[in-house]
Design a protein around this motif. Structure first.
Motif, PDB file in Angstrom:
ATOM      1  N   ASN A   1      12.710  -8.006  -9.074  1.00  0.00           N
ATOM      2  CA  ASN A   1      14.063  -8.416  -8.676  1.00  0.00           C
ATOM      3  C   ASN A   1      14.420  -9.795  -9.242  1.00  0.00           C
ATOM      4  O   ASN A   1      15.179 -10.556  -8.639  1.00  0.00           O
ATOM      5  CB  ASN A   1      14.228  -8.389  -7.156  1.00  0.00           C
ATOM      6  N   LYS A   2      13.894 -10.079 -10.421  1.00  0.00           N
ATOM      7  CA  LYS A   2      14.195 -11.342 -11.090  1.00  0.00           C
ATOM      8  C   LYS A   2      15.688 -11.549 -11.258  1.00  0.00           C
ATOM      9  O   LYS A   2      16.185 -12.681 -11.160  1.00  0.00           O
ATOM     10  CB  LYS A   2      13.505 -11.373 -12.454  1.00  0.00           C
ATOM     11  N   SER A   3      16.431 -10.503 -11.484  1.00  0.00           N
ATOM     12  CA  SER A   3      17.871 -10.624 -11.719  1.00  0.00           C
ATOM     13  C   SER A   3      18.616 -11.200 -10.515  1.00  0.00           C
ATOM     14  O   SER A   3      19.740 -11.688 -10.648  1.00  0.00           O
ATOM     15  CB  SER A   3      18.461  -9.265 -12.078  1.00  0.00           C
ATOM     16  N   GLN A   4      17.979 -11.156  -9.331  1.00  0.00           N
ATOM     17  CA  GLN A   4      18.622 -11.687  -8.131  1.00  0.00           C
ATOM     18  C   GLN A   4      18.354 -13.182  -7.934  1.00  0.00           C
ATOM     19  O   GLN A   4      18.954 -13.814  -7.056  1.00  0.00           O
ATOM     20  CB  GLN A   4      18.133 -10.925  -6.904  1.00  0.00           C
ATOM     21  N   MET A   5      17.451 -13.739  -8.723  1.00  0.00           N
ATOM     22  CA  MET A   5      17.143 -15.164  -8.589  1.00  0.00           C
ATOM     23  C   MET A   5      18.353 -15.999  -8.984  1.00  0.00           C
ATOM     24  O   MET A   5      19.091 -15.650  -9.918  1.00  0.00           O
ATOM     25  CB  MET A   5      15.941 -15.547  -9.459  1.00  0.00           C
ATOM     26  N   ARG A   6      18.560 -17.087  -8.276  1.00  0.00           N
ATOM     27  CA  ARG A   6      19.666 -17.966  -8.606  1.00  0.00           C
ATOM     28  C   ARG A   6      19.303 -18.806  -9.827  1.00  0.00           C
ATOM     29  O   ARG A   6      18.274 -19.486  -9.853  1.00  0.00           O
ATOM     30  CB  ARG A   6      19.993 -18.888  -7.437  1.00  0.00           C
ATOM     31  N   VAL A   7      20.135 -18.760 -10.861  1.00  0.00           N
ATOM     32  CA  VAL A   7      19.961 -19.614 -12.028  1.00  0.00           C
ATOM     33  C   VAL A   7      20.743 -20.896 -11.764  1.00  0.00           C
ATOM     34  O   VAL A   7      21.982 -20.900 -11.766  1.00  0.00           O
ATOM     35  CB  VAL A   7      20.442 -18.929 -13.317  1.00  0.00           C
ATOM     36  N   ILE A   8      20.043 -21.961 -11.515  1.00  0.00           N
ATOM     37  CA  ILE A   8      20.679 -23.238 -11.194  1.00  0.00           C
ATOM     38  C   ILE A   8      21.316 -23.837 -12.439  1.00  0.00           C
ATOM     39  O   ILE A   8      22.452 -24.317 -12.418  1.00  0.00           O
ATOM     40  CB  ILE A   8      19.650 -24.206 -10.601  1.00  0.00           C
ATOM     41  N   GLU A   9      20.586 -23.820 -13.514  1.00  0.00           N
ATOM     42  CA  GLU A   9      21.113 -24.260 -14.810  1.00  0.00           C
ATOM     43  C   GLU A   9      20.189 -23.730 -15.899  1.00  0.00           C
ATOM     44  O   GLU A   9      19.070 -23.278 -15.620  1.00  0.00           O
ATOM     45  CB  GLU A   9      21.214 -25.788 -14.898  1.00  0.00           C
ATOM     46  N   THR A  10      20.654 -23.773 -17.111  1.00  0.00           N
ATOM     47  CA  THR A  10      19.830 -23.390 -18.257  1.00  0.00           C
ATOM     48  C   THR A  10      19.560 -24.632 -19.087  1.00  0.00           C
ATOM     49  O   THR A  10      20.482 -25.334 -19.499  1.00  0.00           O
ATOM     50  CB  THR A  10      20.520 -22.317 -19.104  1.00  0.00           C
ATOM     51  N   ARG A  11      18.294 -24.896 -19.291  1.00  0.00           N
ATOM     52  CA  ARG A  11      17.886 -26.101 -19.995  1.00  0.00           C
ATOM     53  C   ARG A  11      17.466 -25.795 -21.423  1.00  0.00           C
ATOM     54  O   ARG A  11      17.110 -24.668 -21.750  1.00  0.00           O
ATOM     55  CB  ARG A  11      16.726 -26.774 -19.251  1.00  0.00           C
ATOM     56  N   GLN A  12      17.493 -26.813 -22.232  1.00  0.00           N
ATOM     57  CA  GLN A  12      16.957 -26.699 -23.585  1.00  0.00           C
ATOM     58  C   GLN A  12      16.098 -27.927 -23.862  1.00  0.00           C
ATOM     59  O   GLN A  12      16.315 -28.996 -23.290  1.00  0.00           O
ATOM     60  CB  GLN A  12      18.083 -26.610 -24.615  1.00  0.00           C
ATOM     61  N   PHE A  13      15.112 -27.746 -24.701  1.00  0.00           N
ATOM     62  CA  PHE A  13      14.216 -28.844 -25.031  1.00  0.00           C
ATOM     63  C   PHE A  13      13.853 -28.735 -26.504  1.00  0.00           C
ATOM     64  O   PHE A  13      13.276 -27.728 -26.942  1.00  0.00           O
ATOM     65  CB  PHE A  13      12.950 -28.795 -24.174  1.00  0.00           C
ATOM     66  N   ARG A  14      14.219 -29.759 -27.251  1.00  0.00           N
ATOM     67  CA  ARG A  14      13.887 -29.808 -28.677  1.00  0.00           C
ATOM     68  C   ARG A  14      12.602 -30.604 -28.853  1.00  0.00           C
ATOM     69  O   ARG A  14      12.565 -31.811 -28.611  1.00  0.00           O
ATOM     70  CB  ARG A  14      15.026 -30.465 -29.450  1.00  0.00           C
ATOM     71  N   LYS A  15      11.562 -29.913 -29.280  1.00  0.00           N
ATOM     72  CA  LYS A  15      10.274 -30.605 -29.385  1.00  0.00           C
ATOM     73  C   LYS A  15      10.254 -31.640 -30.503  1.00  0.00           C
ATOM     74  O   LYS A  15       9.360 -32.497 -30.531  1.00  0.00           O
ATOM     75  CB  LYS A  15       9.137 -29.598 -29.569  1.00  0.00           C
ATOM     76  N   ASP A  16      11.228 -31.579 -31.420  1.00  0.00           N
ATOM     77  CA  ASP A  16      11.308 -32.581 -32.474  1.00  0.00           C
ATOM     78  C   ASP A  16      12.138 -33.795 -32.042  1.00  0.00           C
ATOM     79  O   ASP A  16      12.368 -34.701 -32.842  1.00  0.00           O
ATOM     80  CB  ASP A  16      11.912 -31.978 -33.749  1.00  0.00           C
ATOM     81  N   ARG A  17      12.566 -33.816 -30.771  1.00  0.00           N
ATOM     82  CA  ARG A  17      13.422 -34.905 -30.316  1.00  0.00           C
ATOM     83  C   ARG A  17      13.142 -35.348 -28.874  1.00  0.00           C
ATOM     84  O   ARG A  17      13.014 -36.535 -28.576  1.00  0.00           O
ATOM     85  CB  ARG A  17      14.893 -34.479 -30.426  1.00  0.00           C
TER      86      ARG A  17
END
Length: 559
Positions: free
Chosen positions: A520-536
């Motif tokens: 039931n992963k689809s029911q989890m609340r997505v608070i925000e979507t993050r990104q991380f650039r390993k070169d920065r």
């Protein structure tokens, strides 16, 4: 007199005005002010020196968001443990969307250098202080100053990866100062802390620096920079002091009942009505008149082991219908879990739980549950229990609960990690880890000897996550372990609004949950979507204004 001395370190009010890093002069404008101290006439006796050193402590109150909270708490919002609900610059930094105009790196840079400037000013006046301040007292004052300068540099060095190393007040003509390498700044910090430790006392007024504080921060800095032998040696010196010990009650350690604990090595002090902090306002539930603003997230909750020492995807004790039963006690001491008592109310964030129990009345009563219905209640379904105390419930904006900057449990884990990285997994390593796991009131299964270096490394990394959450150290851990590119990319999850996970997520060797297998992963609340650039994103940007005013600076890559 003693009471006034204790009060002075808790208040640490600015009582003088000094230059920080840069100051110029003009014969025409060089006038001694009549209404306040001047850098030309200040620091001529022991009283003024005491005031000046007190001023150096002021930057421990660094407040980049203006929320009056200890600054390390903000750093955990930039990790996989926590989220900041404010749609501001801290949130942008956590999402991986920072630019060199972001106010958080700018304020950290400015305020930490302000503290360094105050320390440098004191050192520039040593010659005029030597004839008027007793040598033994001067040595302690200078050791405190040396420690604080090194402490401020330790944050700058880790956050920006090498910074201008300034040790004297600069004239305008000297202001174009390039960055020193991270290695060079690390060398300086460690040398300063070692020098300070020689003269610092074993014990001091709460909030003042001690020998143990210098050794603890040296151990931390060395660990962060791969100086394994130094990290182990400095931690061992603290262990051999026999001054510090683990507090028997993990939960109480972060309350008023624990403020004088023998586990505490270094703190930020506060004073109600004078210099208070507002952790209760940011951490408390809506029912308890807080804002649930800085919150732990689902991935932290799911990280903690069951009481048999197995992760929730491996333990037969884990029950998805009752996911918080049979778990490492530090989970409940750290996070307020659904259906637990918090400030006299049953905390519940299930969206159908429109009423809850109020135990602040006799007999208990059912009342409207704003933790389930308020639009700005916890977005993750959880709040922090660590650093909350019922004594602050009556005035959530006026707490003087100290914030711990260094404690003995971290020292033990520093020692264990450094020895493991040296491939010296002897009994002292297991003893250090097991002392933390086996603390009274925690009593988690002890780690059996005979593990490989790789296996023990994973144990220690998990243990640091369980033990040190909400203490401002996680950012530096996931950076130095190169885990940030894994844990800071993708959705940040909160609790399923009307239930729990149907089955346990996969927990990897470093206690990171992975939810692809959850039905039931689809029911989890997505608070925000993050990104991380390993070169920065392993370092912060140098603030734009600093680059414009100091042309010798070079920006970090890809900002």
């Amino acid at each position: 007199m003693k009471k006034e001395k204790n009060k002075s370190i808790k208040i640490l009010l600015p009582v003088f005005s000094i230059v920080t890093i840069l100051y110029g002069c003009s014969n025409y404008l060089d006038k001694v002010p009549l209404d306040k101290p001047s850098d030309a006439t200040f620091l001529t006796n022991e009283t003024e020196l005491s005031m000046a050193v007190t001023g150096c402590y002021n930057e421990l109150w660094l407040d980049p968001t203006g929320e009056s909270v200890p600054f390390p708490l903000l750093l955990d919002c930039l990790t996989d443990l926590e989220w900041d609900r404010n749609a501001g610059q801290l949130t942008m930094l956590g999402k991986g969307l920072a630019t060199n105009d972001n106010s958080i790196p700018s304020l950290f840079w400015n305020e930490l250098y302000k503290g360094i400037g105050r320390c440098n000013f004191i050192f520039s006046k040593v010659n005029q202080l030597q004839p008027v301040v007793p040598a033994d007292k001067l040595a302690v004052y200078l050791a405190e100053t040396r420690f604080l300068r090194a402490y401020y540099y330790s944050y700058l060095n880790e956050l920006y990866n090498g910074v201008p190393l300034i040790t004297t007040p600069l004239t305008l003509e000297q202001s174009q100062t390039p960055r020193s390498s991270k290695e060079a700044v690390t060398d300086f910090i460690l040398a300063e802390l070692d020098s300070a430790a020689v003269y610092l006392p074993d014990k001091a007024t709460p909030g003042r620096v001690t020998k143990g504080a210098a050794l603890a921060i040296a151990s931390r800095v060395a660990l962060y920079n791969g100086r394994w032998q130094v990290a182990a040696d400095r931690a061992k010196k603290i262990m051999d002091q026999k001054i510090y010990s683990l507090h028997p009650d993990f939960g109480a350690l972060f309350t008023y009942a624990g403020k004088n604990s023998g586990e505490i090595i270094f703190t930020i002090q506060y004073l109600k009505g004078k210099k208070a902090q507002k952790i209760p306002w940011l951490f408390f539930s809506r029912m308890a008149m807080g804002s649930s603003n800085k919150i732990p997230v689902e991935s932290l909750v799911d990280s903690y082991e069951c009481t048999d020492g197995l992760s929730i995807d491996q333990s037969p004790l884990y029950d998805p219908a009752h996911p918080f039963n049979n778990r490492d006690p530090r989970l409940n001491y750290t996070v307020v879990l659904p259906q637990t008592n918090f400030m006299g109310y049953i905390f519940e964030t299930h969206k159908d739980s429109t009423t809850t129990w109020n135990y602040n009345t006799t007999p208990p009563s059912r009342i409207a549950n704003t933790d389930a219905t308020n639009a700005y209640a916890s977005f993750s379904g959880f709040i922090w229990r660590k650093y909350t105390d019922p004594a602050d419930k009556a005035d959530v904006n006026n707490s003087d609960l100290p914030f711990i900057l260094a404690r003995y449990a971290e020292v033990l884990l520093n020692y264990a990690e450094a020895k493991t990285e040296l491939n010296q997994q002897d009994n002292t390593v297991y003893d250090a880890i097991n002392a933390v796991r086996g603390r009274a009131g925690v009593n988690m299964p002890l780690i059996a000897s005979g593990k490989t270096q790789t296996e023990l490394r994973a144990v220690i990394r998990r243990e640091r996550k369980y033990e040190l959450a909400a203490e401002g150290l996680r950012l530096f851990d996931i950076r130095r372990w190169k885990l940030a590119e894994q844990v800071m990319n993708g959705p940040l999850y909160g609790r399923i609004p009307k239930g729990y996970l149907s089955n346990a997520p996969v927990i990897d060797e470093f206690a990171t949950p992975h939810y692809d297998n959850v039905s039931n992963k689809s029911q989890m609340r997505v608070i925000e979507t993050r990104q991380f650039r390993k070169d920065r994103d392993y370092v912060w940007p140098i603030p734009r204004l600093e680059l414009e005013t100091n042309k010798a600076l070079v920006q970090n890559p890809n900002y």
